[in-house]
Scaffold this motif. Structure first.
Motif, PDB file in Angstrom:
ATOM      1  N   ILE A 558     -13.008  25.332  51.336  1.00  0.00           N
ATOM      2  CA  ILE A 558     -12.590  23.949  51.600  1.00  0.00           C
ATOM      3  C   ILE A 558     -13.624  22.993  51.005  1.00  0.00           C
ATOM      4  N   ALA A 559     -14.894  23.293  51.270  1.00  0.00           N
ATOM      5  CA  ALA A 559     -15.970  22.452  50.737  1.00  0.00           C
ATOM      6  C   ALA A 559     -15.984  22.484  49.212  1.00  0.00           C
ATOM      7  N   SER A 560     -15.766  23.674  48.642  1.00  0.00           N
ATOM      8  CA  SER A 560     -15.747  23.793  47.182  1.00  0.00           C
ATOM      9  C   SER A 560     -14.606  22.989  46.585  1.00  0.00           C
ATOM     10  N   ALA A 561     -13.448  23.003  47.242  1.00  0.00           N
ATOM     11  CA  ALA A 561     -12.308  22.224  46.740  1.00  0.00           C
ATOM     12  C   ALA A 561     -12.652  20.736  46.733  1.00  0.00           C
ATOM     13  N   HIS A 562     -13.307  20.246  47.794  1.00  0.00           N
ATOM     14  CA  HIS A 562     -13.754  18.847  47.813  1.00  0.00           C
ATOM     15  C   HIS A 562     -14.731  18.580  46.656  1.00  0.00           C
ATOM     16  N   HIS A 563     -15.654  19.509  46.464  1.00  0.00           N
ATOM     17  CA  HIS A 563     -16.701  19.351  45.441  1.00  0.00           C
ATOM     18  C   HIS A 563     -16.093  19.238  44.036  1.00  0.00           C
ATOM     19  N   PHE A 564     -15.208  20.161  43.681  1.00  0.00           N
ATOM     20  CA  PHE A 564     -14.625  20.142  42.335  1.00  0.00           C
ATOM     21  C   PHE A 564     -13.602  19.015  42.175  1.00  0.00           C
ATOM     22  N   ALA A 565     -12.905  18.681  43.245  1.00  0.00           N
ATOM     23  CA  ALA A 565     -11.987  17.535  43.180  1.00  0.00           C
ATOM     24  C   ALA A 565     -12.775  16.256  42.908  1.00  0.00           C
ATOM     25  N   ALA A 566     -13.952  16.141  43.515  1.00  0.00           N
ATOM     26  CA  ALA A 566     -14.793  14.961  43.281  1.00  0.00           C
ATOM     27  C   ALA A 566     -15.188  14.860  41.813  1.00  0.00           C
ATOM     28  N   GLY A 567     -15.498  16.021  41.206  1.00  0.00           N
ATOM     29  CA  GLY A 567     -15.850  16.006  39.790  1.00  0.00           C
ATOM     30  C   GLY A 567     -14.710  15.516  38.920  1.00  0.00           C
TER      31      GLY A 567
END
Length: 736
Positions: A558-567
């Motif tokens: 979930i955190a990774s999805a937020h991280h890459f979506a932010a990019g």
């Protein structure tokens, strides 16, 4: 007459030899009548040493001339005659120039031309010999040594043929090899003749046939490297370049009347791999079949299963040429050769050859040396080996003919499993958590070895991954894809990560593993980000990953999805959304105790603020990251520290520059650039160099600015960013 003049001068043979520079053996042969027509310069040297007056001098020289004429007309004719040169010979200008220079050099007597079957060694050498014939008044002679036959020409027979061709009678030829070789060398010492020794089998066969110095020269061709020969100049022959290969085809076809499209000829030349024999066969097939055109034959050759069969014209067969070399191999080497056709990728090393051949690595080295020696493999200074495309097809044909389907499947399985197991073990050197336990697997023993192995063997393990995936080896595929997630940060601009993670998504879906499927989707989003690809696609990947991660209860994904979506949002200019998503990712990773991922979020959050023009906030985030990577008690993995420290320092320097603190910015960037080069992060290094160059220009330091722009252009070129490389090169020129 010579003996009478020597006695009158009261000289021994040895004294006359020393005074004239003519060997005592040659003098003895002349006085005993074995040499009745010595060369003009030999006789004049003797006349000078004997101090002969005009009449005696003329008489001695005239007798020698008459002897040479008698020798010429009494000599057996037709022995060792040079074969004809083909009219449509094409290319090889550097090689012809090399031969010409070699044979005109005063201190060089022997040229050795080596290469695999079908490269045109004989054709090249015959062409050169015909062109150079006027420079060899003593004759040009050709001898096939039958090096690839079951019974190469014996040395004593070769010497007999050459001596007879050079004018010796049967009575003059000694019975033993040593005597024949000595006589042969003595004749060539005084005679400017060229000997072409074609298709040599070994050093032992060739060595007695080489001139011993003096006027005679020799050219030797062999499929073997003949590494034991001393005092020879070497020329390794390779395939024809595409342009010359196409020209050769055009020359062969010029008389047939039909027109062939240039693109079709170019394709045909490529399918023949630049191998002159294959090109000759293809051209001859077209000449003998007026109803065909080059496109028809190219279409037939496109089918790899039938390519070798199609490269056949009368008694010319490419497979036969390779087969002669294959028959020279030891049984174990044949097995390695055949099975290497199953190895995925274009190159391989001894370790992989050992796995394919089912032998120790030391045995594989010996087999590979034998294959290189016969031209069936090509090697490089890096310890990598490769097939010529047509030789690979020949190896595959031999494998099918000599090993059963079950044996071939077993070898394929062994090779692909070993590759994927080794690659997975190497990948875990850069992983986190439970992955570190995988270091006890067979594979690289250090992170540095793992990094190098993954880069050098990329074609091999990627091919193995695809094969395992096609056989339904989902568990092995997803294990590997998960193992290299952190390594891919070190090699972010490699082009194959999309394939790796797409296969990972499919494998995880087949296994019903929602968490790992989400991880692979996040990795695919990362690929789009690092390659500057489709940001909307990246958002679709993260949305799918978020849905699966929520269902699986995976906080990490979930955190990774937020991280890459932010990019992706940052690159789309949706900066407020990007800052919010990256902040959520940082909080989740920190709460979950994933300090490494948290550190990445700090850096990304700094980039979001920087792009939004919040330079103070960006600098604050980069300083937080800098403090974290320099805190020995932070718990960060060494690989994360190695990656993040130079990046953080570069970003701090960039922010300082944006805030107008140029002097400090230049200092930070200069330090960061060295660290980035050590960490092998060319994309970040190139950006830092470009920023540094601009700051140096603003500081009125044009020379340093120009150097930084030029270096940035070089590094951008390494990453494949041609536009950025061109931009920096232009800026470097403008700063001149």
């Amino acid at each position: 007459m010579l003996r009478r003049h020597r006695h009158a001068a009261r000289l021994t043979l040895e004294q006359l030899a020393e005074a004239s520079g003519v060997s005592a053996r040659t003098l003895s042969d002349m006085e005993r009548g074995r040499s009745k027509g010595p060369q003009h310069r030999t006789v004049t040297a003797l006349a000078d040493a004997l101090g002969l007056a005009d009449a005696d001098r003329r008489q001695l020289i005239e007798l020698a001339r008459e002897g040479r004429l008698r020798d010429h007309w009494n000599r057996p004719t037709g022995l060792c005659e040079l074969p004809r040169s083909v009219d449509d010979f094409t290319g090889r200008s550097p090689e012809l120039a090399w031969i010409d220079e070699l044979l005109h050099a005063g201190d060089a007597g022997v040229g050795l031309i080596t290469g695999s079957a079908g490269l045109g060694k004989t054709t090249l050498t015959v062409r050169a010999a015909h062109a150079l014939r006027p420079g060899f008044p003593g004759g040009v002679y050709f001898l096939d040594l039958f090096g690839m036959s079951a019974q190469p020409l014996p040395v004593n027979e070769a010497l007999s043929l050459l001596l007879r061709a050079l004018g010796s009678t049967e009575q003059q030829i000694p019975p033993d090899v040593a005597g024949r070789a000595s006589l042969y060398r003595s004749l060539l010492r005084e005679r400017r003749a060229l000997i072409v020794l074609d298709n040599a089998a070994s050093e032992e066969q060739v060595r007695p046939l080489l001139p011993g110095g003096g006027a005679g020269k020799a050219l030797v061709t062999s499929r073997r490297l003949l590494a034991g020969l001393e005092g020879v100049r070497r020329l390794g022959l390779g395939p024809l370049p595409p342009m010359e290969a196409t020209e050769l085809l055009t020359g062969i076809l010029k008389e047939r009347g039909a027109s062939d499209d240039d693109p079709a000829l170019w394709q045909l030349a490529q399918l023949c791999g630049g191998l002159p024999l294959a090109l000759r066969i293809a051209g001859n097939r077209l000449v003998s079949r007026p109803g065909w055109n080059a496109a028809d034959l190219a279409a037939r050759l496109t089918n790899e299963e039938r390519r070798l069969d199609q490269l056949s014209a009368g008694d010319l067969k490419i497979a036969t040429a390779f087969g002669l070399s294959y028959e020279q191999l030891a049984g174990s080497t044949r097995r390695v050769f055949r099975r290497l056709a199953l190895v995925p990728g274009r190159t391989f090393d001894a370790a992989l050859a050992a796995v394919a051949g089912g032998m120790p690595t030391e045995g594989a080295w010996d087999a590979l040396d034998e294959l290189v020696d016969l031209g069936l493999l090509q090697d490089s200074a890096s310890g990598r080996y490769r097939f010529h495309d047509l030789v690979r097809l020949f190896a595959r044909d031999r494998l099918r003919a000599e090993e059963s389907a079950a044996e071939r499947e077993a070898v394929t399985l062994t090779v692909t499993e070993w590759l994927l197991r080794t690659a997975t073990s190497a990948g875990w050197w850069f992983g986190l958590g439970s992955g570190r336990r995988d270091h006890d697997r067979a594979g690289p023993s250090t992170a540095e070895e793992a990094d190098r192995w993954l880069r050098v063997n990329v074609d091999n393990w990627l091919g193995a991954l695809r094969q395992v995936a096609s056989r339904g080896g989902h568990a092995a595929v997803i294990d590997f894809a998960m193992s290299v997630v952190h390594f891919s940060d070190r090699w972010m601009h490699a082009v194959h990560w999309s394939d790796v993670y797409t296969l990972g998504v499919e494998a995880a879906a087949a296994l019903g593993d929602l968490s790992r499927q989400a991880a692979q989707l996040n990795a695919l989003a990362w690929v789009q980000l690092t390659s500057g690809g489709d940001m909307e696609a990246a958002l679709r990947h993260t949305a799918q990953a978020m849905e699966l991660a929520v269902r699986a209860g995976s906080t990490e994904e979930i955190a990774s999805a937020h991280h890459f979506a932010a990019g992706a949002l940052r690159r789309l200019g949706r900066l407020d959304e990007a800052i919010e998503a990256q902040s959520q990712a940082a909080e989740l990773f920190k709460a979950d105790g994933d300090i490494d991922a948290y550190s990445h979020c700090l850096g990304s959050l700094g980039s979001c603020h920087r792009d939004a023009g919040h330079y103070e906030q960006a600098l604050e985030q980069y300083h937080r990251l800098w403090d974290l990577v320099n805190d020995d008690a932070s718990g960060l993995a060494p690989s994360t520290v190695a990656f993040s420290r130079p990046v953080a320092l570069a970003r701090i320097g960039e922010c300082l520059g944006l805030l107008g603190q140029r002097s400090e910015a230049i200092s930070k960037l200069s330090e960061a650039i060295g660290l980035l080069e050590q960490a092998q992060l060319p994309a970040v290094q190139a950006g830092a160099l470009e920023t540094l160059a601009a700051l140096l220009a603003e500081e009125g330091r044009p020379g340093e600015s120009r150097q930084a722009y030029a270096r940035a252009a070089e590094v951008y070129e390494v990453t494949g960013d041609a536009d950025a490389s061109s931009r920096c090169r232009d800026l470097a020129n403008a700063a001149s």
